[in-house]
Structures are given as C-alpha cells and as structure tokens.
Design a protein around this motif. Structure first.
Motif, PDB file in Angstrom:
ATOM      1  N   ALA A 425      11.961 -56.250  33.498  1.00 59.38           N
ATOM      2  CA  ALA A 425      12.015 -56.362  34.961  1.00 59.38           C
ATOM      3  C   ALA A 425      12.712 -57.655  35.370  1.00 59.38           C
ATOM      4  CB  ALA A 425      10.605 -56.314  35.544  1.00 59.38           C
ATOM      5  N   SER A 426      12.480 -58.734  34.630  1.00 61.05           N
ATOM      6  CA  SER A 426      13.142 -60.004  34.928  1.00 61.05           C
ATOM      7  C   SER A 426      14.648 -59.891  34.720  1.00 61.05           C
ATOM      8  CB  SER A 426      12.569 -61.112  34.035  1.00 61.05           C
ATOM      9  OG  SER A 426      11.185 -61.282  34.242  1.00 61.05           O
ATOM     10  N   LYS A 427      15.064 -59.211  33.658  1.00 60.31           N
ATOM     11  CA  LYS A 427      16.492 -59.015  33.402  1.00 60.31           C
ATOM     12  C   LYS A 427      17.150 -58.228  34.534  1.00 60.31           C
ATOM     13  CE  LYS A 427      16.312 -59.082  28.321  1.00 60.31           C
ATOM     14  NZ  LYS A 427      16.516 -58.261  27.100  1.00 60.31           N
ATOM     15  N   GLU A 497       2.054 -56.402  39.983  1.00 61.99           N
ATOM     16  CA  GLU A 497       2.384 -54.982  40.134  1.00 61.99           C
ATOM     17  C   GLU A 497       1.777 -54.158  39.004  1.00 61.99           C
ATOM     18  OE1 GLU A 497       6.429 -53.948  40.758  1.00 61.99           O
ATOM     19  OE2 GLU A 497       6.732 -55.419  42.360  1.00 61.99           O
ATOM     20  N   ILE A 498       1.846 -54.681  37.782  1.00 62.68           N
ATOM     21  CA  ILE A 498       1.286 -53.952  36.632  1.00 62.68           C
ATOM     22  C   ILE A 498      -0.224 -53.804  36.788  1.00 62.68           C
ATOM     23  CG2 ILE A 498       0.818 -54.140  34.155  1.00 62.68           C
ATOM     24  CD1 ILE A 498       3.607 -55.343  33.835  1.00 62.68           C
ATOM     25  N   LEU A 519       6.961 -42.064  46.123  1.00 63.10           N
ATOM     26  CA  LEU A 519       5.923 -42.454  47.082  1.00 63.10           C
ATOM     27  C   LEU A 519       5.435 -43.881  46.873  1.00 63.10           C
ATOM     28  CD1 LEU A 519       3.783 -39.162  46.990  1.00 63.10           C
ATOM     29  CD2 LEU A 519       5.520 -39.798  48.676  1.00 63.10           C
ATOM     30  N   HIS A 520       5.651 -44.457  45.687  1.00 63.76           N
ATOM     31  CA  HIS A 520       5.114 -45.781  45.361  1.00 63.76           C
ATOM     32  C   HIS A 520       6.192 -46.815  45.060  1.00 63.76           C
ATOM     33  CE1 HIS A 520       1.687 -43.072  44.641  1.00 63.76           C
ATOM     34  NE2 HIS A 520       0.909 -44.112  44.870  1.00 63.76           N
ATOM     35  N   PRO A 525       7.981 -52.436  43.623  1.00 60.96           N
ATOM     36  CA  PRO A 525       9.454 -52.451  43.541  1.00 60.96           C
ATOM     37  C   PRO A 525      10.006 -52.818  42.179  1.00 60.96           C
ATOM     38  CG  PRO A 525       8.635 -54.355  44.774  1.00 60.96           C
ATOM     39  CD  PRO A 525       7.470 -53.453  44.557  1.00 60.96           C
ATOM     40  N   HIS A 526       9.371 -53.775  41.484  1.00 65.62           N
ATOM     41  CA  HIS A 526       9.916 -54.207  40.195  1.00 65.62           C
ATOM     42  C   HIS A 526       9.694 -53.158  39.107  1.00 65.62           C
ATOM     43  CE1 HIS A 526       9.247 -58.054  42.401  1.00 65.62           C
ATOM     44  NE2 HIS A 526      10.446 -58.293  41.928  1.00 65.62           N
TER      45      HIS A 526
END
Length: 579
Positions: A425-427, A497-498, A519-520, A525-526
């Motif tokens: 996700a960071s990448k 988020e996780i 829907l989510h 977002p990440h």
C-alpha cells in the motif's frame, strides 16, 4: 378512384370504410383513407440501395452473425442462405463473399479494436494469460494467444487481444519479444502488469519469470493435471489405466460391440452412455474414462464375455480394485479446475483456500488408507507443493487477504501477510504521489516564464547564489522530514484500515468480493488500491485455452486456407463482440 369503388363495388367499399372506422365521424370516407404518394409507392417495391441505411443495418447484422457464431464467410453465397434472405427480406440484395471478407468484417474489426483499446485504457492494473497452439485440419500453423484482465468500476473485464501466427522457434526470447511488440501495438505500459498466467512449459516460464515485471503464475489446472499425471505413473496404477484404455479402444473400433453394449445396458438397466477415451493433454479426461468404465463395468464385461477372442480386454480384478482406489482420490479433485476457470469472477484469491483444502484435507494420509492410496496422496501432495514459488505464495496470500470472503483465514503467517499489505500500500501511495507530482511539474514547465534582462552586481549575485543554495538545503531536509512523516502516517493509516477491515464480518462464499469493495472503497481507500491491483489475476490459463477452442472452430478442416490475419480478426471479433 374512391368514387369508382363506391359506385361500382359497394361490397369492397364497405370493407374499406369499416377498416377506417377510427377516423372522426365528421370526416368524409375519402379523407379517412391515407394514400401513399407515387414516390412512396415506388420505394416500397424498389430494392434497398447499397448505401441505404437499411442495407447497412442488414450487412452489419450478417457480419455480426459470421463473427459471433463462427460461421464460414462463404455462407453468404450458399443457396440456402440466399433463399432465406430472399424470403425474409425480399428487397435486400446480399453482397458478395468478398464484400464481407474485405470490407464489412475489417470495418467491424477496426471499430471494435478502437473501442476495446478505450476500455482497456480505463483500467489501472492488468493481468494476462497466454498460450501456444498448433492448428489442425492440414495447415498445422502455430499460433499464440493473449488475453488481458482488468477492473473498471469494480467489475472484472476480460478481452482477447491477439491470436497471432507464430512461425518462429518457440524460445523464451521470441515469446518475450512477441509480448513486448503486442503491448507496444496496443499502447499498454508493461510496468502496469501485475501477473501473467501460462502453462508450465519451460519456454513460457523462462520468458516471464525473469524479464516480466509482474509475477508469473503456472496455471492451476495444469499444475493439478501434472500432479495427477505423476501419480498415475506409479506402476500398478499405470497398468490399470492402460488396461482400461485398451478396453475403450476395443469398443471404439468395433460397431458390433457398441451395438451389443447398448443392448446389454437396456437389459441390465444401466445408463445408456458411451465409453470415454482419455486425452493426455485434456484435464480430467483420465478420471472421466475410469469413472465411466466403473459405471458401465457390468454391461461391458457382459458384452466381452460372449466374445471369446475379446476376453483379454476384460481388466483383471486387481486392476479394477486399483481403479476404484484412484477414483476415490480423483473424484473430489475433478470440480476444482472448472471452479477456478471463470473470467467474470475473482479466482486467484480462492486459490489459497482451494490448495489448502486439497493438501490438508483431500490428500492428507489417514489411518485407514491402503498402501497404494498413501503413495498416490504423497506423490500428488509433494508435486503440488513444489509448483508455486515463495513470491507466488506471497501474492496468493495477499490476494486472499483482501478478499472479504477469506481475509487471510488460510494464510500460513497472517502477520507477514499484513506487513506485506502495508508495504504494498505504501508503494502504491508513493507511485500515486510521484505521478501527481510529475503531472504538476509538466503543467508548470509548460507555462513560459517572462524573460527580463537586468544587470546585477557581482556581490549581489553571490548573495543570491548563497540564498538559493540555503533554500535548496532547507527544502531538501524539510522534504525528507515530510517523507518520513508521510511514511509513518501512511503506515498508521493502513494499519487502522486493516484493523477496521478485519473487524467487519466475512461475506458469504458465493458473494462477489468486487461488489463488496465497490461499497467499502471510500471507507478503506488504501486497501481498495490493493484490491484494484490484485483481484484481476486469473488462477488458470483457461481464457487462452478457450481462445484456441474457438480458433479450432474458425480454422476448421473445411477452412484450412484461411490466412492467419483473418483467423486473428475473426477470433478477436468472436470474443469481444457484445451480445
């Protein structure tokens, strides 16, 4: 004319008058009749001109039928087709075969190719499948197919892009070069490919394992078939399978035996089905052959018992016992390949749970297993476990984690999978930032700065140079601090988020994970960016296999002289035309 009918043909006049009873009561009968003009009357009897709208509509419909239903182009010149069109559309003149081959179908192909290119451009990340195939029917031409898979608006899209003639040696370098050229033609950036799925051929593996930016996956169907084939090579099993295959051949070559088999099936109340011959390259065909023999064993043996010269075809009791043990293992495995072969549903995320079930449940050695069953299970289990690399398993774990049906339930190390998600996700966030920065830089550089010429004293120049240098040093340090703060912020946001994602309930196994993400996505977002990237990966190379099945119908023995570019065009149209 109307007055003549009224005065001389009163019966017909009453019929005409009653047919126009819907006209107003105050209107005369003559006014109630709407007569066509002379021009309209002639147009009703004249044939459709080649440039008329109606003729173009019918031309397009015929071309669609040829491409979508894989009908030979020469059908338009056949008496039966001409009779059909003359009866249904008498004013339409069917153009020549050459017109459809040289004009209408290429026009449809070019238009659809442009449309598919626009659709593909809407995707962010891509996965692919490819395979090699040699045509039958006398030409024996080698072809290579390419299908692409991507998400748009949280819907899985799939397109067959190419079915190209491939006369070069099937080396890894040539395959890789074809792949690069094809992407260049379609204007697709190679760096945005997440994965490619092929069979386990050495040339395919070598072509994409090293130079390809994404992850190479061996087709799950091929992997399962190879594991089963390896187990079937155990001597006792091989002997039993050969005896069954020999028996099937004995029936396929004798009309008399097949006739007697139907009589015995009816007398013994056995399902009236033919025996099945296996094909080495066709997944699950050996299991189907063995299963059908066991089902028809009583009827088959009854037929052979009446023919003394065919007694040698009857399998021995030991072979039948081996076949029954083999089927106990193969039957539960038969459904998995088809289950993961869909092009419209997410498949790779289900691969980890399926492999876990096969290895830990179906192929787990039990106390009651016979020695042969234990050997079969161990061979298949060992082979399947060796088919996926460490990197491939990481991608499988990550994809399974972002599928709300599983959420990492089948991961060997959930913490490692979570860390992998945070890193990925960071990448992706960094890539987004860089692309936005590049766009802003390009925009600013495109705006011309006004040119002014001023005379600055040397001391003032030095002061400005020093100030510029200090500003650069300060901004660089500030930028590093912001990047470190951003990385920490990104990590904390992804972790949050996780945590939220894992707290949400699992969805049902038959539910669509892409609909859940639609829907989510704003809430997570990440993680949604990870889902967009990885949920498009197919678990099998079945899409390319389907291409060649269709190409086999297009390039039939009766059409073996079709040029390769025509085969590519017709295959592309067949798979990409919408119903």
């Amino acid at each position: 004319m109307f007055a003549h009918i009224r005065d001389n043909h009163p019966l017909q006049f009453r019929e005409i008058k009653s047919g126009h009873a819907s006209s107003s009561a105050g209107s005369s009968s003559a006014e109630a009749i709407v007569q066509p003009t002379v021009q309209e009357a002639f147009q009703r009897q004249a044939s459709y001109g080649p440039s008329s709208h109606r003729a173009k509509e019918i031309n397009h419909a015929i071309a669609y039928c040829i491409a979508k239903d894989m009908i030979p182009i020469y059908t338009v010149a056949k008496p039966g087709f001409l009779k059909l069109m003359k009866t249904t559309v008498p004013l339409y003149k069917v153009p020549s075969q050459k017109f459809f081959s040289k004009t209408e179908l290429p026009k449809m192909y070019n238009s659809l190719k442009e449309d598919v290119g626009k659709r593909i451009a809407q995707g962010k990340w891509y996965a692919a499948t490819t395979d090699l195939w040699t045509s039958s029917g006398g030409s024996g031409h080698p072809y290579i197919s390419f299908t692409i898979h991507y998400l748009t608006d949280w819907k899985l899209q799939s397109n067959c892009l190419e079915t190209q003639f491939f006369p070069e040696d099937h080396t890894a370098d040539n395959i890789s070069e074809f792949f690069d050229n094809m992407l260049q033609e379609w204007g697709i950036n190679k760096e945005f490919f997440v994965s490619i799925t092929t069979d386990n051929a050495t040339n395919m593996k070598k072509a994409f394992e090293t130079t390809f930016p994404g992850q190479w996956f061996g087709c799950f169907g091929h992997n399962l078939n190879l594991a089963i084939s390896k187990a079937l090579k155990i001597q006792r099993v091989d002997t039993a399978v050969r005896s069954c295959r020999h028996l099937v051949q004995g029936f396929s070559r004798s009309w008399k035996r097949r006739r007697e088999l139907r009589n015995k099936q009816e007398a013994l109340n056995v399902p009236q089905r033919s025996l099945i011959h296996d094909v080495v390259t066709r997944w699950g065909s050996t299991q189907k052959m063995l299963q059908r023999f066991i089902e028809q064993q009583q009827a088959v043996c009854a037929v052979l018992a009446t023919e003394r010269g065919a007694w040698h075809l009857i399998p021995k009791d030991a072979d039948i016992a081996v076949i029954e043990q083999v089927l106990q293992i193969l039957q539960p495995l038969s459904a998995f390949t088809d289950a993961l072969a869909s092009e419209s549903r997410v498949s790779l995320s289900a691969l980890r749970p399926v492999l876990s079930h096969i290895i830990s449940d179906i192929l787990e050695v039990k106390n009651e297993d016979s020695a042969l069953t234990i050997d079969l299970k161990r061979v298949m289990k060992s082979d399947l476990e060796s088919r996926y690399s460490v990197d491939a398993k990481k991608v499988m774990d990550l994809t399974s984690f972002i599928d709300p049906r599983f959420k990492g339930s089948f991961s060997d190390d959930l913490d490692a999978t979570v860390n992998c998600c945070i890193e990925e996700a960071s990448k992706l966030a960094e890539m987004t930032t860089l692309s936005e920065g590049a766009a802003q830089t390009e925009q600013s550089s495109s705006t011309p700065m006004p040119f002014t010429h001023t005379h600055t004293p040397t001391s003032e120049k030095q002061q400005q140079s020093l100030a510029t240098l200090l500003n650069k040093i300060t901004s660089t340090r500030q930028q590093r601090a912001e990047e470190q703060e951003g990385e920490g912020s990104m990590k904390s946001k992804t972790e949050a988020e996780i945590k939220l994602y894992l707290s949400l309930p699992l969805i049902k196994s038959e539910a669509d994970p892409l609909q859940w993400w639609s829907l989510h996505a704003e809430e997570l977002p990440h993680l949604a960016t990870l889902a967009e990237k990885f949920l498009c990966i197919p678990a099998t190379s079945v899409p390319s296999e389907r291409v060649f099945s269709a190409s086999g119908h297009i390039l039939s023995p009766q059409r073996s002289k079709l040029k390769p570019e025509k085969v590519n065009m017709l295959t592309f149209l067949h798979f990409n035309l919408k119903d």
